[in-house]
Write a protein that holds these residues in place. Structure first.
Motif, mmCIF file in Angstrom:
data_model
loop_
_atom_site.group_PDB
_atom_site.id
_atom_site.type_symbol
_atom_site.label_atom_id
_atom_site.label_comp_id
_atom_site.label_asym_id
_atom_site.label_seq_id
_atom_site.Cartn_x
_atom_site.Cartn_y
_atom_site.Cartn_z
ATOM 1 N N SER A 7 0.830 -1.204 0.000
ATOM 2 C CA SER A 7 0.000 0.000 0.000
ATOM 3 C C SER A 7 0.869 1.261 0.000
ATOM 4 C CB SER A 7 -0.955 0.010 1.190
ATOM 5 O OG SER A 7 -0.215 0.094 2.381
ATOM 6 N N VAL A 8 2.019 1.193 0.672
ATOM 7 C CA VAL A 8 2.947 2.333 0.668
ATOM 8 C C VAL A 8 3.461 2.579 -0.751
ATOM 9 C CG1 VAL A 8 5.223 3.133 1.433
ATOM 10 C CG2 VAL A 8 3.638 2.134 3.083
ATOM 11 N N ILE A 9 3.803 1.464 -1.422
ATOM 12 C CA ILE A 9 4.290 1.592 -2.800
ATOM 13 C C ILE A 9 3.198 2.148 -3.708
ATOM 14 C CG2 ILE A 9 4.980 0.225 -4.830
ATOM 15 C CD1 ILE A 9 6.609 -1.513 -2.829
ATOM 16 N N GLY A 10 1.957 1.647 -3.509
ATOM 17 C CA GLY A 10 0.822 2.138 -4.295
ATOM 18 C C GLY A 10 0.635 3.637 -4.119
ATOM 19 N N LEU A 11 0.726 4.061 -2.861
ATOM 20 C CA LEU A 11 0.567 5.486 -2.544
ATOM 21 C C LEU A 11 1.679 6.306 -3.200
ATOM 22 C CD1 LEU A 11 -1.248 7.330 -0.751
ATOM 23 C CD2 LEU A 11 0.577 7.232 0.952
ATOM 24 N N ALA A 12 2.905 5.749 -3.135
ATOM 25 C CA ALA A 12 4.045 6.457 -3.718
ATOM 26 C C ALA A 12 3.857 6.616 -5.224
ATOM 27 C CB ALA A 12 5.337 5.706 -3.423
ATOM 28 N N LYS A 13 3.286 5.560 -5.854
ATOM 29 C CA LYS A 13 3.073 5.611 -7.302
ATOM 30 C C LYS A 13 2.079 6.707 -7.673
ATOM 31 C CE LYS A 13 4.141 0.991 -8.949
ATOM 32 N NZ LYS A 13 3.558 -0.285 -9.364
ATOM 33 N N VAL A 14 1.044 6.870 -6.820
ATOM 34 C CA VAL A 14 0.040 7.902 -7.087
ATOM 35 C C VAL A 14 0.613 9.290 -6.749
ATOM 36 C CG1 VAL A 14 -2.258 8.727 -6.458
ATOM 37 C CG2 VAL A 14 -1.840 6.310 -6.724
ATOM 38 N N TYR A 55 -0.902 7.794 -20.422
ATOM 39 C CA TYR A 55 -0.236 6.499 -20.236
ATOM 40 C C TYR A 55 -0.580 5.795 -18.936
ATOM 41 C CZ TYR A 55 2.440 7.821 -24.307
ATOM 42 O OH TYR A 55 2.789 8.195 -25.566
ATOM 43 N N ASP A 56 -0.942 6.553 -17.923
ATOM 44 C CA ASP A 56 -1.165 5.944 -16.619
ATOM 45 C C ASP A 56 -2.216 6.716 -15.824
ATOM 46 O OD1 ASP A 56 -0.422 3.719 -15.293
ATOM 47 O OD2 ASP A 56 1.676 4.306 -15.026
ATOM 48 N N PRO A 57 -3.454 6.801 -16.341
ATOM 49 C CA PRO A 57 -4.449 7.676 -15.692
ATOM 50 C C PRO A 57 -4.758 7.272 -14.252
ATOM 51 C CG PRO A 57 -5.460 6.358 -17.419
ATOM 52 C CD PRO A 57 -3.996 6.145 -17.530
ATOM 53 N N LEU A 58 -4.555 5.973 -13.930
ATOM 54 C CA LEU A 58 -4.877 5.555 -12.558
ATOM 55 C C LEU A 58 -3.873 6.121 -11.554
ATOM 56 C CD1 LEU A 58 -5.885 1.868 -13.288
ATOM 57 C CD2 LEU A 58 -7.383 3.810 -12.831
ATOM 58 N N LYS A 59 -2.679 6.504 -12.062
ATOM 59 C CA LYS A 59 -1.667 7.089 -11.162
ATOM 60 C C LYS A 59 -1.875 8.591 -10.982
ATOM 61 C CE LYS A 59 0.808 3.258 -10.972
ATOM 62 N NZ LYS A 59 -0.198 2.467 -11.729
ATOM 63 N N LEU A 60 -2.705 9.179 -11.856
ATOM 64 C CA LEU A 60 -2.985 10.608 -11.709
ATOM 65 C C LEU A 60 -4.509 10.790 -11.742
ATOM 66 C CD1 LEU A 60 -1.461 13.385 -11.538
ATOM 67 C CD2 LEU A 60 -2.011 13.666 -13.937
ATOM 68 N N PRO A 61 -5.168 10.487 -10.597
ATOM 69 C CA PRO A 61 -6.621 10.600 -10.562
ATOM 70 C C PRO A 61 -7.075 12.064 -10.676
ATOM 71 C CG PRO A 61 -5.755 10.094 -8.389
ATOM 72 C CD PRO A 61 -4.600 10.032 -9.329
ATOM 73 N N ALA A 62 -8.359 12.225 -10.977
ATOM 74 C CA ALA A 62 -8.905 13.581 -11.156
ATOM 75 C C ALA A 62 -8.667 14.453 -9.921
ATOM 76 C CB ALA A 62 -10.390 13.484 -11.462
ATOM 77 N N SER A 63 -8.681 13.824 -8.727
ATOM 78 C CA SER A 63 -8.484 14.629 -7.512
ATOM 79 C C SER A 63 -7.088 15.253 -7.502
ATOM 80 C CB SER A 63 -8.708 13.783 -6.266
ATOM 81 O OG SER A 63 -8.053 12.551 -6.403
ATOM 82 N N VAL A 166 10.176 3.794 -12.405
ATOM 83 C CA VAL A 166 9.216 3.585 -11.327
ATOM 84 C C VAL A 166 8.545 2.228 -11.473
ATOM 85 C CG1 VAL A 166 7.004 4.391 -10.389
ATOM 86 C CG2 VAL A 166 8.818 6.022 -10.868
ATOM 87 N N MET A 167 8.178 1.877 -12.724
ATOM 88 C CA MET A 167 7.484 0.609 -12.951
ATOM 89 C C MET A 167 8.399 -0.584 -12.696
ATOM 90 S SD MET A 167 4.980 1.202 -16.129
ATOM 91 C CE MET A 167 4.204 -0.378 -15.980
ATOM 92 N N GLN A 168 9.684 -0.398 -13.048
ATOM 93 C CA GLN A 168 10.632 -1.500 -12.856
ATOM 94 C C GLN A 168 10.906 -1.743 -11.378
ATOM 95 O OE1 GLN A 168 13.987 -0.450 -15.198
ATOM 96 N NE2 GLN A 168 13.564 -1.991 -16.752
ATOM 97 N N GLU A 169 11.091 -0.658 -10.663
ATOM 98 C CA GLU A 169 11.544 -0.804 -9.280
ATOM 99 C C GLU A 169 10.422 -1.111 -8.316
ATOM 100 O OE1 GLU A 169 14.001 2.419 -8.169
ATOM 101 O OE2 GLU A 169 15.563 1.875 -9.600
ATOM 102 N N MET A 170 9.193 -0.651 -8.667
ATOM 103 C CA MET A 170 8.109 -0.849 -7.709
ATOM 104 C C MET A 170 7.260 -2.053 -8.089
ATOM 105 S SD MET A 170 7.036 2.973 -6.792
ATOM 106 C CE MET A 170 8.107 4.050 -5.864
#
Lengths: 170, 307
Positions: A7-14, A55-63, A166-170
């Motif tokens: 979850s920390v990694i997920g948060l970092a990605k966003v 390329y990665d809309p889920l990493k940059l949500p509308a909020s 980012v994609m490779q390391e996380m």
């Protein structure tokens, strides 16, 4: 433990694209005078939002986009809601055209960015003209948009590299 | 490494991205924008702006230091190329300035003798507050700068801001530790000015161009305005002190005068905020009069929204 790390990694990605947008806004608000003030500062958040929405809309949500826009309005002193409107519009347009642009050559994507940037500039110009009560001169904004467009291929390359890492390391 | 979307398209295009939030937030932004456009600058927006400014100001302060170093580096590289030309121009300017100095010294002596002769009423005290520019909005239509002085240093909304060359703008937001200066080129900037020796009063209106325009409020002469005539603040409306140099006349444009500003915004780093209390009539109705004046020339705080 593992899920927590995930979850920390997920948060970092966003957070990552969001922080790049915020950094772009800070650059717009700092007294940076490129070539002694001869070159306007490119609107980096526009490129960030275009690239990540594509390329990665889920990493940059509308909020995230909304907050970046509001932050820009507050720091540059424009009317509240202007840049958040423009950026969300950009995100909507990019999302609706994703299936066309994904996997295309960089030149085609760049052409897409040019159209989006010009559209964004016209919206800003119209709103500010409405606020002023007359049609404002366009050349200042044109310079800034041209600088942003010219700078996009470099930024795009940078974002690609960052994204791969980012994609490779996380 | 091939990355989905960047190099290949298979199996990715149909991925659905939720858009409900996008529409919702767009609606919120639109409402915010419309309320900024159609209502006067609400205090809640002003508060929000000032708080964000306060939060961001330490960051801007820290970041503006390396930015200044980089700016200087590029500035210097350019300077070396023009050093001979500049030297020549400076010598010439120095010679001219020496003549002016002589004349000024003579005038100062004359003035002091007049002051002794007459019961002289000095102009009200102006207290300067020094501040550094820590932010410069790179937004084409919102021309403003952020200073590292705020309410704690006695900076208040409406105060004039000058640099060594002349008027820079006026304070429109004052946070605790930082404040925002509306530059003279911003579309919302309205400064009462007069043209020295020409019998012209007017309002200096920013238009995002480098040369703002004067719209006349009073013109007693019909002859064309001399280009190069000095433009100074008139003090009308009782907010900005009279006599601050603003610029020089560049030329006429239909029924307006185009001026070249004294302050070079790309070089402005250190400024002074002028803490100034306008002289008030001791009679009771003076306040009402003052307010009417301010509203007439459109210099009140609600300016941003109503324009």
């Amino acid at each position: 433990m593992n899920t927590r790390a995930d979850s920390v990694i997920g948060l970092a990605k966003v957070l990552f694209p969001f922080l790049m947008g915020v950094a772009g806004v800070l650059l717009l608000a700092l007294p940076v005078r490129l070539f002694g003030g001869a070159m306007p500062m490119p609107i980096i958040p526009l490129a960030v939002i275009f690239f990540w929405s594509l390329y990665d809309p889920l990493k940059l949500p509308a909020s995230s986009v909304f907050v970046i826009g509001l932050f820009q309005d507050a720091l540059t002193g424009g009317p509240f809601g202007l840049w958040s409107c423009v950026y969300l519009m950009v995100q909507y347009v990019v999302l609706s055209q994703r299936s066309y642009f994904l996997g295309r050559e960089p030149q085609v994507v760049w052409l897409g960015f040019i159209l989006v940037a010009v559209g964004a500039a016209i919206s800003v110009w119209l709103v500010m003209s409405l606020l002023a009560g007359y049609l404002l001169p366009l050349w200042g904004l044109s310079y800034q948009i041209i600088a942003t467009i010219c700078f996009y291929p470099v930024m795009g390359q940078g974002f690609r590299k960052i994204r791969r890492r980012v994609m490779q390391e996380m | 490494m091939e990355i989905l979307g960047e190099d290949r398209r298979e199996g990715i295009s149909r991925r659905i991205v939720p858009r409900v939030n996008l529409f919702l937030l767009f609606l919120v932004s639109l409402i915010l924008l419309l309320s900024s456009l159609y209502s006067a600058e609400a205090s809640v927006f002003k508060k929000a702006r000032e708080s964000i400014l306060d939060v961001a100001s330490p960051l801007l302060s820290v970041l503006s230091v390396p930015v200044e170093v980089v700016n200087n580096l590029f500035g210097r590289a350019g300077d070396y190329l023009h050093v001979m030309d500049e030297n020549k121009a400076l010598r010439q300017e120095n010679a001219e300035l020496r003549q002016w100095m002589e004349e000024a010294l003579a005038l100062r002596q004359l003035l002091s003798s007049y002051e002794q002769l007459q019961s002289y009423q000095p102009s009200p005290d102006v207290i300067p507050i020094d501040a550094y520019v820590i932010g410069d909005s790179n937004d084409v239509f919102a021309r403003s700068m952020v200073l590292n002085a705020g309410r704690n240093e006695n900076v208040r909304t409406g105060y004039a801001v000058v640099n060594e060359a002349g008027l820079v703008g006026r304070i429109i937001e004052a946070g605790k530790n930082a404040s925002r200066v509306l530059l003279l080129t911003d579309i919302q900037s309205r400064i009462p000015v007069y043209v020295e020796g020409e019998g012209i009063d007017g309002i200096l209106v920013g238009q995002t161009r480098t040369r703002p325009l004067i719209r006349f409020t009073n013109k007693v002469t019909t002859r064309p305005v001399r280009s190069g005539a000095r433009v100074l603040t008139s003090g009308a409306g009782g907010i900005i002190p009279r006599g601050l140099p603003v610029g020089v006349v560049f030329g006429m444009k239909e029924d307006e005068i185009e001026i070249t500003l004294n302050a070079d915004y790309s070089q402005t780093r250190l400024v002074r905020v002028l803490e100034y209390t306008f002289p008030k009539d001791t009679q009771s109705d003076a306040n009402d009069l003052g307010e009417t004046d301010v509203n007439t020339i459109g210099l009140n705080e609600n300016d941003r929204g109503t324009l």
